[in-house]
Structure formats: C-alpha cells, structure tokens
Design an enzyme around this catalytic site. Structure first.
Site, short mmCIF file in Angstrom:
data_model
loop_
_atom_site.label_atom_id
_atom_site.label_comp_id
_atom_site.label_asym_id
_atom_site.label_seq_id
_atom_site.Cartn_x
_atom_site.Cartn_y
_atom_site.Cartn_z
N ARG A 1 84.80 14.76 99.01
CA ARG A 1 84.13 15.97 99.54
C ARG A 1 84.61 16.20 100.97
O ARG A 1 84.02 15.66 101.92
CB ARG A 1 82.61 15.78 99.53
CG ARG A 1 81.98 15.74 98.16
CD ARG A 1 80.46 15.67 98.30
NE ARG A 1 79.77 15.97 97.08
CZ ARG A 1 79.25 15.07 96.25
NH1 ARG A 1 79.36 13.79 96.53
NH2 ARG A 1 78.61 15.44 95.16
N GLU B 1 81.47 24.23 87.51
CA GLU B 1 80.10 24.02 87.99
C GLU B 1 79.31 25.32 88.04
O GLU B 1 78.15 25.34 88.44
CB GLU B 1 80.11 23.32 89.36
CG GLU B 1 81.02 23.94 90.39
CD GLU B 1 81.05 23.15 91.69
OE1 GLU B 1 80.18 22.29 91.91
OE2 GLU B 1 81.95 23.41 92.51
N ARG C 1 68.71 23.08 93.85
CA ARG C 1 68.81 21.62 93.86
C ARG C 1 68.20 20.97 95.09
O ARG C 1 67.98 19.76 95.11
CB ARG C 1 70.27 21.17 93.67
CG ARG C 1 71.21 21.64 94.75
CD ARG C 1 72.65 21.43 94.32
NE ARG C 1 73.26 20.31 95.00
CZ ARG C 1 74.55 20.04 94.99
NH1 ARG C 1 75.38 20.79 94.28
NH2 ARG C 1 75.05 19.03 95.64
N HIS D 1 71.29 16.69 100.55
CA HIS D 1 72.20 16.00 101.47
C HIS D 1 71.76 14.57 101.80
O HIS D 1 72.55 13.64 101.75
CB HIS D 1 72.34 16.83 102.75
CG HIS D 1 73.17 16.16 103.77
ND1 HIS D 1 74.54 16.03 103.64
CD2 HIS D 1 72.85 15.51 104.90
CE1 HIS D 1 75.00 15.36 104.67
NE2 HIS D 1 74.01 15.02 105.45
N CYS E 1 82.15 14.75 87.81
CA CYS E 1 81.92 14.14 89.13
C CYS E 1 80.54 14.45 89.69
O CYS E 1 80.23 14.10 90.82
CB CYS E 1 83.00 14.57 90.11
SG CYS E 1 83.01 16.33 90.43
N ASN F 1 75.89 18.79 89.32
CA ASN F 1 74.83 19.11 90.30
C ASN F 1 74.65 20.62 90.39
O ASN F 1 73.53 21.13 90.37
CB ASN F 1 75.19 18.57 91.68
CG ASN F 1 75.46 17.09 91.67
OD1 ASN F 1 75.11 16.41 90.70
ND2 ASN F 1 76.12 16.58 92.68
N ASP F 2 75.76 21.32 90.50
CA ASP F 2 75.66 22.77 90.57
C ASP F 2 75.51 23.39 89.19
O ASP F 2 74.78 24.37 89.03
CB ASP F 2 76.88 23.35 91.29
CG ASP F 2 76.74 23.23 92.79
OD1 ASP F 2 75.63 23.51 93.29
OD2 ASP F 2 77.70 22.83 93.46
N ARG G 1 89.09 17.37 97.01
CA ARG G 1 88.49 18.68 96.75
C ARG G 1 88.57 19.52 98.01
O ARG G 1 88.18 19.04 99.08
CB ARG G 1 87.02 18.53 96.33
CG ARG G 1 86.39 19.90 96.07
CD ARG G 1 84.99 19.80 95.59
NE ARG G 1 84.06 19.51 96.68
CZ ARG G 1 82.75 19.41 96.49
NH1 ARG G 1 82.22 19.55 95.28
NH2 ARG G 1 81.95 19.15 97.50
C1 PEP Z 1 78.53 19.11 91.76
O1 PEP Z 1 78.15 20.25 92.00
O2 PEP Z 1 78.19 18.47 90.75
C2 PEP Z 1 79.44 18.42 92.69
C3 PEP Z 1 79.97 17.25 92.39
O3 PEP Z 1 79.68 19.00 93.90
P1 PEP Z 1 78.65 18.99 95.15
O4 PEP Z 1 77.55 18.03 94.82
O5 PEP Z 1 79.45 18.59 96.33
O6 PEP Z 1 78.23 20.42 95.18
MG MG Z 2 79.16 21.40 93.51
#
Ligand code: PEP
Ligand code: MG
Length: 594
Positions: A308, A443, A477, A201, A514, A466-467, A344
C-alpha cells in the site's frame, strides 16, 4: 467495581481487530495534542509579542474563513455558510479572546498552549449542558481553534509527537493516518479506540505492527485517563481499564498462552501452502511500511501481494520525489525471500489523505476522488510514481496493481500512462524490465460484473474484499455502527467472488485476493474451493492460514463451497461453515472461538 489502587474498573467490549493480549499504561491521545507546543515566555516583554501573534492568527483565520465563504457563495451552496458565520463570530468573541490573552499574560505561556487551555474550559462548560445539540457544538470551538493553531504555526510546524513513556496503550476516539504518522511506534504496545471497524486505519496499522487492538468501543475515551492500567485483548475484543488483581493474573496467563500458540504456528509458516491433494496456493503478505519486510518473511510470506504505497505520501508535507519512491521500493524488491513484489499505485482519498489534497472536503470520500480516479486527474503525481516503479522493475520481479478500477476506460488509461512512462525512461537510457505484469484490483462491484472484459486487459486480478464488501453491501467500512452488517460470507459477496475467479480463469489469468477476507481462517476453505491462486494478508495471519490449507483438500473444499453457495442467507452460510470447521479442524476451531 474498584481496582487495587481504588480506581474504578471498567470492562468494555468492542471489535478485536489485531490479536494478542497486552497489559500496559494508558496514553489518552487527543489529535489536538499533536499540534500544540508548550513553552514559557521567559521575559515580560515577550508577552505583548505573543498576544500580537495570537491576534494576527485570529485575523488571518477570519480572512481565510470569509474567503472560503465568498467562494462557496459563488457555488450557490447555502448550508455551510451559516456554520462559517458561527466560526467567524467566535473568532471575534470577546470572552473567547480575552480568556486566551489572560492565560498568555498570567501564566506566561505561548499562544498555542493558552488556546489549549481555553478549549479545555469550553469543553467543561459544554459537557455540563443538557441539550445534546448545543453540547455537540463544542466541535465548532475545536474547529476554530484548530484553524488558529494552523495559522500560528504557519503550516510548517514540527509534527513529531512523543508519548514520553515506555509501553503505552494508545486510547483515542479514532486515529487517522496523520495521527499514527506522528507517533513513535516503538513505545506503543496496543490500541483501543471508540470508533472504527476491522478495516479502519487503526486496525490495519495495529495488525501490521503486530500490536493488539480493539476498536469500536463506543466510549472508552470517557472511562480512561493517561496513566491508568489497561488490558487490551485483541483476540476477544475486550478492554479492561484498571483491572483488579485476579483479573490481571488471568490475563497474564492468557497472554502467555497466546504467545506460546503463536510460536507453535510459526512452525508451519516456512512450508508452502500445498493441500493434501497437491493444490498450491501462493501466500503473500500485505505491507504498508518497509519495516515490515523482515517480519513478513519470518511469518512465511512468499511474496508481497499488496504494497500500500499511499503511506509514502501521508507522512510528509511535500510530495515524494521519484527518487524517494525508488529508494523505498527497492528495499522491497531486493528482498531475496520474495518471489515477486506487487506494488499498488497509491490509493489516496477514502480515509487516507495527504496535506497536498487541498480539494474541498468530500461528503462521501469513500466514493469520491480516490485511488485511480485521483491518479488519472493528477497525472504528473501519478507518473512520478509510475517511473519509479519501472525503475525498480530492473532490480527484481515487480507486478504493478491499479486500485479501484471500475471501467475499461480507467484501466486502459492507466496502462497508457504506464507505457508512456516506460518510453520516456527508455529514451533517457534508464534501465527498466522488458515487461511488467499489470493487475487490476477488483474491489468495485462494477468491476466484478465486467470481470470477463477486464480480464482481457490485464495479467492478473487481485480482489480487494475490504472495498468490495463495503460497496456491494453498502456498509461504510469505517463506521462502527454498521460493522455488524459487514459479512464476507454474505451470498452476494460469495457470488461476486466466484464470478471474478471464474472470469479470470476463463481468460487464462491468475487471481489473487488481498482484502482482509484472505487472512480469515473461517473463510479459508471457501476461498480454496473457489480456486484462488494467491492469498495475500497481514503477515500475522499467514502461519494459521498455511496450516489450514496444508490440512485441507481442494476436492473437499469445492464441495463445501457448492453447499455454501446453495444457502440464501449469510447466517445459514456462516452456521454451515462454522460447523464444518469445528469438525474438520478440531484443534484449530472450538465452539467458543467462533
Ligand atoms: C481492499 O479494499 O480490500 C484492499 C485490499 O485495499 P485497501 O484496504 O487498501 O482499500
Ligand atoms: Mg481497497
């Protein structure tokens, strides 16, 4: 080593997650500070009342804990029961109670502040203990004090937190969305935290606010005090506490260079990302707050590729109304410089929680009841958002995006609710768009594997790396201890992405990315070679990515990708891609940067 003022100088290495250099003063943030008000008891007769207030909060805390324990007993969970016993015992511990009462009485301060002082006392005692296990039990004292504080405030306390000075660097163990929500961002110039990784975060907030940040420093909080001088170099991941004068001069120079280079990149920002052989990649911005819109536009965002929306829920005690959603989204949708806005639906859970989510603390929230799973469970909350998204669709081009899809059933159910919301609005005579493009975030590895089937259900995909990386490589993560394993160029990740892109194109739908990988210059030609249609990123990354794309060719990048896919290990892929970048983009990449 000593700085000019005789203070000890420390240089710490962490993970640079938001670029830039900043030189400022430390504000040592402790989440407890946010909850603790301070006031003096003006007259002697206020003292007994304050003690009574404290005792009532103690009683209420015990009652709550016993109730939790009782409920847990019914579920036959045994382990936490003993911890609750410890907490209940602490609540009736004479020394603990008397110390706090003594502070109220002798110093004439409110119960919250007296508790704070009691905690400081216990911290000192525990820090001095040799036994690591016992010294770690300070967390129990902290937990109990937090509960008493909550009861003192009756849950309705004001959470505004003021750093009280200009230009501070926040130094903390970690920052949760609830912590940053309370901060006055205009006074903050940088972040340095003990834990966290590239997608935690703190990292995301820092990048979206264009503030330099270094996370994963392990123990920076141990080395600093509020008021210390600090340099945060988010580009190279270094933090210097109490720098000596030479060092300060070098960093001032570095800061100047960095700021100049940023201006140079901005020249490329307004041009579209068209390759030398005329392939166009649409470039979008990821946003979390409407305040970022103008900066996204000036950095060359052509659309919003990811809004987001969960932050709308986090910063408040109650749930946002349909009107709150609508008024917020319309600011994004009505921005003339965006070709479209991808909203989203909220991704709560994981590392982002609201006060509303009163459900039991999950052992593994990243794999828990988050995102679409939570929405399909809490249908009323979900539909409030869906209705607002439909309503803004009448004001500009909107694409909706569902997070964490892992099965056909989930996307079908989400679509069914979306259609239900549309019909309700139409019946009420509320204007909505004829149709809205529906996307699924890819994801979860399962979604990547069934991408061919999911592609038939939606209008586009957006890959959340990211996920996707977190789940496919089994790396939390937000856990800095495993950040070293977080590797976008891992052959498994590359194959998964290729599979998703190919499945989308075979089904005739567009595919965006993204996740943070989309804004990583090193990965850029690889993603071009995959033929992604859109890349959406933190807006600071846009100018550099556009410049790389403008100087690349699709044909060359396809060859690069084919070669990269032939390697067996991430290390080989990385070495190959780094070498390629140094040769093809000598101005952009130098050996020392990689
Ligand atoms: C991701 O998971 O790559 C993503 C863009 O969503 P977040 O980072 O909000 O989980
Ligand atoms: Mg995500």
């Amino acid at each position: 080593m000593m700085s000019d003022q005789g203070k000890k100088t420390f240089v710490l290495k962490g993970i640079g997650v938001s670029p830039g250099v900043v030189i400022g003063k430390v504000y040592r943030f402790d989440p407890l500070d946010a909850q603790i008000s301070f006031y003096k008891l003006h007259s002697a007769d206020m003292v007994p009342r304050e003690i009574e207030r404290f005792k009532n909060a103690l009683k209420e805390s015990s009652r709550q804990l016993l109730e939790i324990q009782e409920n847990l007993r019914k579920t036959k969970v045994t382990e936490p029961l003993y911890i609750i016993d410890v907490h209940v015992l602490l609540l009736s511990d004479k020394k603990f109670i008397n110390r706090t009462i003594k502070y109220i009485r002798r110093l004439g301060v409110n119960a919250e502040w007296a508790l704070r002082m009691t905690l400081d006392h216990y911290k000192q005692v525990f820090e001095g203990l040799e036994d690591v296990y016992i010294s770690g039990r300070i967390s129990d004292v902290q937990y109990v004090i937090q509960r008493i504080l909550r009861n003192l405030s009756g849950e309705k306390r004001e959470m505004v937190w003021d750093v009280g000075q200009e230009g501070v660097v926040i130094v903390s163990h970690d920052l949760s969305p609830a912590d940053t929500a309370q901060m006055k961002m205009d006074k903050i110039v940088g972040f340095a935290t003990d834990s966290g990784g590239r997608t935690s975060h703190t990292a995301i907030v820092a990048r979206s606010m264009e503030l330099p940040a270094v996370v994963g420093l392990d123990n920076v909080t141990r080395f600093v005090r509020t008021g210390d001088d600090i340099i945060v170099d988010g580009t190279s991941g270094l933090v210097v506490v109490n720098p000596y004068p030479d060092m300060l001069k070098r960093y001032e120079e570095k800061k100047r260079h960095y700021d100049e280079a940023k201006d140079e990149y901005l020249k490329y920002a307004r041009q579209p990302a068209v390759t030398l052989d005329h392939y166009t990649v649409k470039i979008g911005s990821n946003i979390e707050f409407v305040e970022e819109i103008s900066s996204a536009v000036s950095h060359g965002a052509e659309h919003v590729g990811l809004y987001r929306t969960e932050f709308l829920y986090i910063y408040r005690d109650d749930l946002p109304t349909e009107e709150d959603h609508f008024n917020n989204y319309r600011q994004v949708v009505e921005e003339k410089n965006f070709s479209w806005s991808t909203i989203r639906t909220f991704d709560l859970g994981g590392d982002k929680f609201t006060k509303y989510q009163k459900h039991a603390k999950e052992m593994n929230p990243q794999m828990g009841l988050r995102a679409i799973r939570f929405c399909l469970r809490e249908v009323d909350i979900f539909k409030t958002q869906l209705r607002a998204i439909w309503r803004v669709s009448a004001l500009g081009r909107v694409k909706i995006l569902f997070p964490m899809i892992s099965s056909i059933e989930e996307i079908r159910e989400a679509k069914r609710l979306l259609e239900e919301a549309r019909r309700e609005l139409v019946t009420q005579g509320v204007p909505v768009a004829e149709r809205m493009e529906i996307g699924a975030m890819i994801e979860v590895p399962a979604a990547a594997v069934i991408a061919d089937q999911l592609a038939k259900e939606v209008d586009y995909f957006s890959i959340g790396t990211n996920d996707l990386i977190q789940y496919s490589l089994a790396i939390d993560r937000s856990n800095e201890r495993v950040t070293y394993l977080y590797e976008p160029l891992h052959p498994a990740v590359l194959r998964l992405i290729k599979r998703i892109v190919d499945a989308a194109h075979e089904a005739g739908i567009r595919v965006a990315m993204c996740g943070e990988m989309a804004g990583d210059p090193l990965c850029c030609p690889i993603l071009l070679g995959m033929e992604l249609d859109e890349l959406s990123m933190n807006h600071l990354a846009i100018p550099r990515i556009k410049r790389i794309l403008q100087q690349s060719s699709l044909e060359e990048s396809r060859k690069l990708l084919a070669q990269a896919l032939s390697y067996k290990s991430a290390a080989e892929v990385r070495a190959y891609v780094q070498n390629y970048m140094i040769h093809h983009f000598p101005d952009e990449f130098q050996k020392r940067d990689l």
